[in-house]
Design a protein around this motif. Structure first.
Motif, PDB file in Angstrom:
ATOM      1  N   TYR A 188       0.851  -1.196   0.000  1.00 35.24           N
ATOM      2  CA  TYR A 188       0.000   0.000   0.000  1.00 35.24           C
ATOM      3  C   TYR A 188       0.884   1.243   0.000  1.00 35.24           C
ATOM      4  O   TYR A 188       1.769   1.383   0.854  1.00 35.24           O
ATOM      5  CB  TYR A 188      -0.898   0.028   1.238  1.00 35.24           C
ATOM      6  CG  TYR A 188      -1.877  -1.119   1.326  1.00 35.24           C
ATOM      7  CD1 TYR A 188      -3.124  -1.045   0.717  1.00 35.24           C
ATOM      8  CD2 TYR A 188      -1.563  -2.282   2.029  1.00 35.24           C
ATOM      9  CE1 TYR A 188      -4.027  -2.085   0.794  1.00 35.24           C
ATOM     10  CE2 TYR A 188      -2.461  -3.326   2.123  1.00 35.24           C
ATOM     11  CZ  TYR A 188      -3.687  -3.222   1.503  1.00 35.24           C
ATOM     12  OH  TYR A 188      -4.575  -4.256   1.586  1.00 35.24           O
ATOM     13  N   CYS A 215      -6.138   3.771   4.588  1.00 37.63           N
ATOM     14  CA  CYS A 215      -6.991   2.613   4.843  1.00 37.63           C
ATOM     15  C   CYS A 215      -7.875   2.832   6.060  1.00 37.63           C
ATOM     16  O   CYS A 215      -8.783   2.036   6.322  1.00 37.63           O
ATOM     17  CB  CYS A 215      -6.146   1.351   5.038  1.00 37.63           C
ATOM     18  SG  CYS A 215      -5.231   0.875   3.557  1.00 37.63           S
ATOM     19  N   CYS A 244      -9.062  -0.243  -0.017  1.00 38.04           N
ATOM     20  CA  CYS A 244      -8.279   0.861   0.525  1.00 38.04           C
ATOM     21  C   CYS A 244      -8.030   1.902  -0.567  1.00 38.04           C
ATOM     22  O   CYS A 244      -7.477   1.570  -1.630  1.00 38.04           O
ATOM     23  CB  CYS A 244      -6.955   0.315   1.057  1.00 38.04           C
ATOM     24  SG  CYS A 244      -5.997   1.510   1.994  1.00 38.04           S
ATOM     25  N   GLN A 267      -2.036   0.542  -4.935  1.00 37.35           N
ATOM     26  CA  GLN A 267      -1.562  -0.752  -4.428  1.00 37.35           C
ATOM     27  C   GLN A 267      -0.695  -1.403  -5.498  1.00 37.35           C
ATOM     28  O   GLN A 267      -1.051  -1.413  -6.678  1.00 37.35           O
ATOM     29  CB  GLN A 267      -2.746  -1.649  -4.054  1.00 37.35           C
ATOM     30  CG  GLN A 267      -3.610  -1.040  -2.950  1.00 37.35           C
ATOM     31  CD  GLN A 267      -4.942  -1.725  -2.792  1.00 37.35           C
ATOM     32  OE1 GLN A 267      -5.014  -2.940  -2.845  1.00 37.35           O
ATOM     33  NE2 GLN A 267      -5.997  -0.941  -2.607  1.00 37.35           N
ATOM     34  N   SER A 314      -7.470  -1.709   7.108  1.00 29.92           N
ATOM     35  CA  SER A 314      -7.077  -2.321   5.837  1.00 29.92           C
ATOM     36  C   SER A 314      -7.318  -3.825   5.844  1.00 29.92           C
ATOM     37  O   SER A 314      -7.461  -4.441   4.800  1.00 29.92           O
ATOM     38  CB  SER A 314      -5.590  -2.051   5.559  1.00 29.92           C
ATOM     39  OG  SER A 314      -4.782  -2.790   6.449  1.00 29.92           O
TER      40      SER A 314
END
Length: 717
Positions: free
Chosen positions: A99, A105, A116, A120, A215
């Motif tokens: 992330y 998140c 989230c 990513q 998250s």
């Protein structure tokens, strides 16, 4: 009502005379010799409907298999919807998801869309030290190369790289901050309490902790599922061995029951009491051993829901609850044995008669293997189809941004996003993968396909069970109606009965299975509603739902009982389902006292046999998988949750034991109905002799006489 009992004490010919309103008794037929061979097809419309439903089921499976992708369950996906670590792709060597900004998140959006709202990226390994983008740009070459591993492109630039990196660890294939708690409850990440966020600010480790929790909301269920799946991959051969042992024990028990029915039943009763007694003793020892241990006095309520269920075994309250439950079960069983001791003697004698029937139809002991195989096919097809249906959604991308934007959270196309109006109006916006869904006709009706999959699973499973019941009852009816045993028993009674069931009565079996499946699906829907209403405050709705659940549970039990006896009548007379169910019901009502005396008592004894097998296999599996047997401690697999294989072995052992003992249960029920028919058709004279054995006549006549006397005394008061 004229006539007398044998001892002339009552002026009633038969207790059955009180139930003449429940249908007409069977008449003597000199040509009746058991299951009728000259029969025709029954319930043809339901047979056609069942075949069409199966064709539709296969169609749904084919569509699901063409649209679904089980990789979505196994691999995490990056912001472009690509699978991290999938073999044969450019990301094969990048199995972990990183992330860019874990703090995002903590946004409420995670709870709404389970995604989230930050970039990513699939990476080879998680960051192991803290570093900001600004420091990396002016740092040495090693720092720059290290930082580029976590950028979308091989260049250090805002938007393409995260503002900072922090020490992280792989958790469920995701890079989450390496959190820890020092004495005093101080939260740290890599021994640091604060971090430079790369934008002239600082980040507290407690904020990172909150973001990490958020998250993980979307992947908590997947995390548990993956751990369970991992445990199965490590222990499947031991589970299989445990199930084979349960099968061998069940088979040995059934064979011994054939030759030593009375002795084996008493041994079974004593061993069940001893096994449950040992369970109570073991729970007490565990409860006592945890006294004074740190954290052992925490209550289950304070502990809350934990994904690692072994934590519950570290507190005393869990073992106390187990001990109380087992003690209650032990007390109830002993109490029932005391009050039903006379009926148990009669039921044991009936089991002995069933053992003779099983001895002449030995192939019936192996028929459950066919039922297991067919049920395994049904369960496997349902599970595979469910997985493919749940993973047949398409990748949906949405606009994510930090500033106010009218295009925020709208669907977008990552290939054309840079030239779209959303990109121009919102410079800081990104088109990121949000979730799996779709807007096609198939995706709109996906929930109906899932429902159809569940409904057909119940229908097919109940059909397989019904097929087994008709097959066994037809074989045992052939035994009963053979006047000279074993000379008059037809050759291969199991195969002959199975052939008749499939050739003539597929529609009737499908009809009975359909009725039962409808009730079971309604029960599933009620359980789903109950789960949804758990947080509701409407007590009336909860009460009404509880009443409905109770009513449909009772209805399901009644339908199973009626279906079972209807299938016996179908196997004997070859009539359609409704006629057979009516005839079976009236026949049972005309012999209601015998049903009350024998049916549930025999079921209780057979249930104790199942309980004994499950207890023996369950205790040994517990000691093996928990590593408490020193001799084989090294052979035990290393597991996340050792209760997973234990629970699987216990449930599987019960199903296996139930399959084998169902042969005896079906034999007892069939002999009982045939006995009632025999009493109505014949009178024991040389012109109309009984087909039953003298032992069976003495058993059931004695039970009926004594219980009927009690009933008359009760009615006279």
């Amino acid at each position: 009502m004229g006539g007398k009992w044998k001892d002339g004490s009552l002026g009633i010919s038969k207790p059955d005379d009180l139930f003449l309103s429940t249908g007409e008794s069977r008449k003597f037929d000199p040509n009746f010799k058991g299951p009728i061979h000259n029969r025709g097809c029954t319930d043809i419309l339901c047979c056609i409907l069942f075949i069409l439903a199966l064709l539709g089921y296969f169609t749904v499976g084919i569509i699901a298999w063409s649209q679904g992708d089980p990789r979505k369950v196994i691999y995490p996906t990056d912001s472009r919807g690509q699978f991290c670590g999938q073999a044969g792709t450019p990301l094969e060597k990048k199995p972990l998801l990183f992330y860019f900004n874990i703090l995002k998140c903590a946004s409420p959006l995670v709870l709404l869309e389970f995604q989230c709202p930050t970039t990513q990226l699939c990476v080879e390994s998680c960051p192991n030290r803290h570093l900001t983008l600004i420091k990396a740009k002016v740092g040495n070459k090693d720092d720059q190369e290290y930082y580029k591993k976590y950028c979308k492109e091989d260049i250090l630039k805002d938007g393409l790289c995260p503002a900072m990196l922090m020490p992280s660890k792989a958790f469920t294939r995701r890079c989450l901050p390496a959190l820890a708690t020092l004495k005093g409850g101080v939260v740290v990440v890599g021994n640091e309490t604060t971090f430079d966020d790369g934008n002239s600010g600082t980040v507290n480790a407690s904020d990172v902790l909150e973001a990490s929790k958020k998250s993980n909301i979307a992947v908590e269920a997947r995390q548990v599922a993956m751990r369970i799946f991992e445990d199965y991959t490590h222990s499947w051969h031991w589970i299989l061995l445990g199930l084979v042992i349960a099968m061998v024990i069940s088979l040995i028990f059934i064979v011994l029951l054939r030759f030593l029915a009375g002795i084996m039943v008493w041994i079974m009763i004593i061993l069940v009491i001893l096994v449950i007694g040992y369970g109570i003793f073991h729970c007490y020892m565990e409860f006592a051993s945890l006294k004074g241990e740190p954290g052992a006095d925490v209550t289950i309520r304070d502990l809350g829901l934990q994904t690692d269920f072994s934590v519950y075994l570290q507190i005393r309250q869990t073992w106390l609850a187990f001990m109380i439950i087992l003690a209650i079960v032990e007390f109830i069983i002993i109490l029932l044995l005391i009050f039903l001791r006379k009926r148990i003697l009669i039921a044991i004698a009936l089991i002995k008669e069933a053992s003779r029937a099983v001895g002449h139809v030995m192939s019936s002991l192996f028929y459950p293997l066919l039922t297991f195989a067919l049920l395994a096919v049904v369960i496997a097809y349902w599970a595979i189809t469910a997985v493919f249906l749940s993973t047949s959604n398409e990748q949906v991308y949405k606009v994510f941004n930090t500033s106010n934007c009218s295009f925020s959270r709208q669907t977008c196309n990552p290939k054309t996003f840079n030239s779209s109006n959303a990109s121009l109006a919102c410079p800081d916006a990104e088109c990121l993968f949000a979730f799996y869904g779709g807007e096609t006709l198939y995706h709109k009706y996906l929930i109906l396909f899932q429902f159809y999959n569940v409904f057909l699973f119940f229908w097919c499973a109940n059909f397989v069970t019904a097929l087994g019941q008709v097959t066994l009852s037809g074989a045992f009816a052939s035994y009963y109606w053979a006047f000279k045993k074993p000379e008059d028993i037809p050759a291969y009674p199991i195969f002959a009965s199975l052939g008749r069931a499939l050739r003539y009565h597929t529609g009737s079996l499908a009809f009975g299975s359909l009725i039962l499946s409808l009730v079971q699906v309604i029960r599933v829907l009620l359980e789903y509603l109950d789960h949804k209403l758990k947080g509701a405050q409407n007590k009336f709705a909860k009460f009404l739902l509880s009443c409905l659940k109770c009513c449909f549970w009772c209805l399901e039990k009644c339908i199973k009982f009626l279906n079972r006896n209807a299938y016996i009548m179908i196997a004997i007379y070859g009539k359609n389902f409704c006629t057979a169910a009516r005839d079976a019901f009236f026949l049972l009502m005309r012999n209601i006292i015998r049903v009350a005396v024998l049916d549930k008592v025999t079921d209780f004894l057979l249930f104790l046999g199942k309980l004994l097998i499950v207890g023996i296999v369950g205790i040994f599996s517990f000691f093996f998988f928990s590593g408490r047997i020193k001799a084989v401690e090294q052979a035990a697999p290393s597991l996340n949750y050792y209760w997973v294989p234990i629970l699987t072995v216990v449930v599987g052992s019960y199903l296996i034991a139930h399959g084998f003992f169902s042969v005896y249960a079906m034999c007892v029920d069939t002999l009982f109905l045939c006995f009632c028919e025999d009493l109505e058709r014949n009178d024991g004279s040389s012109e109309r002799p009984y087909f039953m054995s003298p032992e069976l006549h003495d058993i059931l006549s004695k039970s009926n006489s004594s219980e009927f006397r009690v009933w008359l005394v009760f009615r006279s008061r």
